[in-house]
Enzyme design. Structure first.
Site, PDB file in Angstrom:
ATOM      1  N   SER A  60      34.129 -16.132   5.278  1.00  0.00           N
ATOM      2  CA  SER A  60      32.746 -16.177   5.794  1.00  0.00           C
ATOM      3  C   SER A  60      31.688 -15.809   4.766  1.00  0.00           C
ATOM      4  O   SER A  60      30.490 -15.908   5.066  1.00  0.00           O
ATOM      5  CB  SER A  60      32.610 -15.278   7.026  1.00  0.00           C
ATOM      6  OG  SER A  60      32.878 -16.018   8.188  1.00  0.00           O
ATOM      7  N   LYS A  63      28.993 -18.402   4.298  1.00  0.00           N
ATOM      8  CA  LYS A  63      27.726 -18.468   5.030  1.00  0.00           C
ATOM      9  C   LYS A  63      26.546 -17.967   4.201  1.00  0.00           C
ATOM     10  O   LYS A  63      25.390 -18.252   4.527  1.00  0.00           O
ATOM     11  CB  LYS A  63      27.837 -17.676   6.336  1.00  0.00           C
ATOM     12  CG  LYS A  63      28.851 -18.272   7.314  1.00  0.00           C
ATOM     13  CD  LYS A  63      28.904 -17.484   8.603  1.00  0.00           C
ATOM     14  CE  LYS A  63      29.866 -18.105   9.607  1.00  0.00           C
ATOM     15  NZ  LYS A  63      31.274 -17.805   9.306  1.00  0.00           N
ATOM     16  N   SER A 120      28.508 -13.634  12.360  1.00  0.00           N
ATOM     17  CA  SER A 120      29.235 -14.572  11.507  1.00  0.00           C
ATOM     18  C   SER A 120      29.636 -15.805  12.317  1.00  0.00           C
ATOM     19  O   SER A 120      30.773 -16.263  12.276  1.00  0.00           O
ATOM     20  CB  SER A 120      30.470 -13.910  10.886  1.00  0.00           C
ATOM     21  OG  SER A 120      30.931 -14.652   9.772  1.00  0.00           O
ATOM     22  N   LYS A 222      27.348  -9.433   3.181  1.00  0.00           N
ATOM     23  CA  LYS A 222      28.162 -10.232   4.100  1.00  0.00           C
ATOM     24  C   LYS A 222      29.648  -9.899   3.967  1.00  0.00           C
ATOM     25  O   LYS A 222      30.128  -9.633   2.871  1.00  0.00           O
ATOM     26  CB  LYS A 222      27.948 -11.727   3.801  1.00  0.00           C
ATOM     27  CG  LYS A 222      28.594 -12.675   4.792  1.00  0.00           C
ATOM     28  CD  LYS A 222      27.793 -12.780   6.070  1.00  0.00           C
ATOM     29  CE  LYS A 222      28.505 -13.622   7.125  1.00  0.00           C
ATOM     30  NZ  LYS A 222      29.697 -12.967   7.696  1.00  0.00           N
TER      31      LYS A 222
END
Length: 423
Positions: A60, A63, A120, A222
């Site tokens: 993720s 992203k 997420s 993140k």
């Protein structure tokens, strides 16, 4: 067949443009899992690195690039924060984690941003990708091209979310470049990464980056996880006017990944830019990683389909005899005696000190509601590991649930514990 054709077309287009990259074999993925880098955000000076150019999967962290391109579009007027975007059947079909969007509905740009930063959300990532690229595969080409523009030489994107794809690869060094670019190119939007939670569908969705709650000066960026990538984290923290960027790839658990990041940042903040002992720094971080079990309640929500989620460990029992101090044993005994009332748990930690710190923080955030609660950090067995559950007991149900609502609003983890539940 149609989806396969689109995929093959995208691969061919990337290769023709010089943007293709070989995927990892399963053996290579395993070997590439553990990597890290710490960089001065202003100068780019590398303060620590370990296997920073080893290929791995971004999960993720992908992203971040989806958001970078979204922020580009906001700056040049192709998107606006209150603009509504259509939700396609492809977006709806994404595996968890997601917001649960339905085809034919719409999603505001700002809601999508918050969904990516905190939850997420894979479905929201696809909505943004289709709004900007027309299709997710074309958007992935845009992502890879932007990566090359920024100097991310080894990164190839195949989707907007980070869901498993063996051809979607990156390195810790490349993600330190993207992290610095996010800070320098989009300072207006970077504060989104500091959001501890946001409300959607009647729920408060907490940020997966729980290290922000306990590491001084950290304000983003993140987390990511798939089975192939391990637990990843790109993070940024500032102390005394100096900002560092860190990337840890391939952690064995969320706790060990977070502890490794904290140790690396502590060492980098504490040392001058020259004359550092990288070997000692890595050894310190590895020691912390080994000491930190994958404790119940500290896990990231996974980016893979639910079939890949590890089974929940059996409930632990309290080991009163092994508590470190008479005071701790007394508190635990009081907690057991109060088990006919409701309580809350604010986490399960690798050390007693971390549990105490979480309780102190919780008390500061809801002092009035918690004025009659009893604190206890309870040492429990979790498989072969020892974890420390931070609990407050002696509440009624209404108060316990209200406390958890208040703590969640501040981005702190909290679970209401009913009477009679074994500690």
């Amino acid at each position: 067949m149609r989806r396969l054709a689109r995929t093959l077309f995208a691969v061919a287009a990337l290769a023709a443009a010089g943007l293709g990259g070989a995927g990892l074999t399963s053996a290579e993925a395993e070997a590439a899992k553990s990597a890290s880098i710490i960089v001065d955000a202003r100068t780019g000076e590398v303060l620590h690195e370990q296997d920073a150019d080893a290929l791995t999967h971004p999960a993720s962290l992908t992203k971040m690039m989806t958001l970078y391109l979204t922020f580009d579009a906001l700056d040049d007027g192709r998107l606006s924060l209150d603009q509504s975007m259509p939700v396609s059947s492809w977006a709806e079909s994404m595996s968890p984690t997601k917001l649960g969007l339905r085809a034919g509905s719409s999603l505001r740009v700002e809601t999508a941003i918050l969904g990516l930063v905190t939850k997420s959300a894979n479905d929201a990532a696809v909505v943004l990708a289709e709004a900007l690229g027309g299709s997710e595969s074309r958007f992935a080409e845009m992502m890879t091209r932007k990566a090359r523009e920024l100097g991310m030489r080894h990164t190839v994107f195949r989707n907007a979310s980070g869901l498993p794809n063996m051809e979607q690869v990156t390195t810790a060094r490349d993600y330190s470049i993207l992290s610095r670019a996010m800070l320098s190119d989009h300072p207006k939007y970077y504060p989104y990464f500091s959001r501890r939670s946001f409300a959607y569908g009647g729920r408060q969705l907490p940020n997966h980056n729980r290290l922000m709650s306990r590491y001084e000066g950290m304000d983003g960026i993140k987390t990511g996880y798939t089975v192939a990538s391990g637990f990843n984290l790109a993070a940024s923290a500032v102390r005394e006017g100096r900002r560092l960027v860190g990337v840890v790839m391939g952690g064995k658990s969320p706790v060990s990944r977070d502890n490794r990041m904290a140790a690396l940042l502590d060492q980098a903040f504490g040392k001058p830019n020259r004359g550092r002992d990288d070997a000692a720094l890595v050894a310190s971080a590895e020691r912390l990683a080994k000491e930190a079990p994958d404790a119940e309640g500290d896990d990231d929500e996974e980016d893979e389909p639910e079939t890949n989620v590890k089974p929940t460990p059996k409930r632990a029992t309290v080991q009163l005899a092994s508590l470190a101090t008479p005071g701790a044993a007394k508190a635990a005994t009081a907690a057991v005696k109060s088990s006919d009332k409701w309580g809350i748990q604010v986490g399960a930690f690798a050390s007693r000190a971390a549990g105490q710190k979480a309780l102190t923080q919780a008390t500061k955030q809801a002092p009035f509601l918690l004025r009659g609660a009893k604190n206890a950090v309870l040492e429990t067995k979790n498989g072969k590991d020892i974890v420390f559950r931070a609990r407050m007991v002696g509440l009624d149900e209404k108060t316990a649930r209200k406390v958890c609502s208040e703590l969640s609003r501040h981005g702190q983890r909290c679970v209401a514990v009913p009477p009679g539940e074994k500690l």
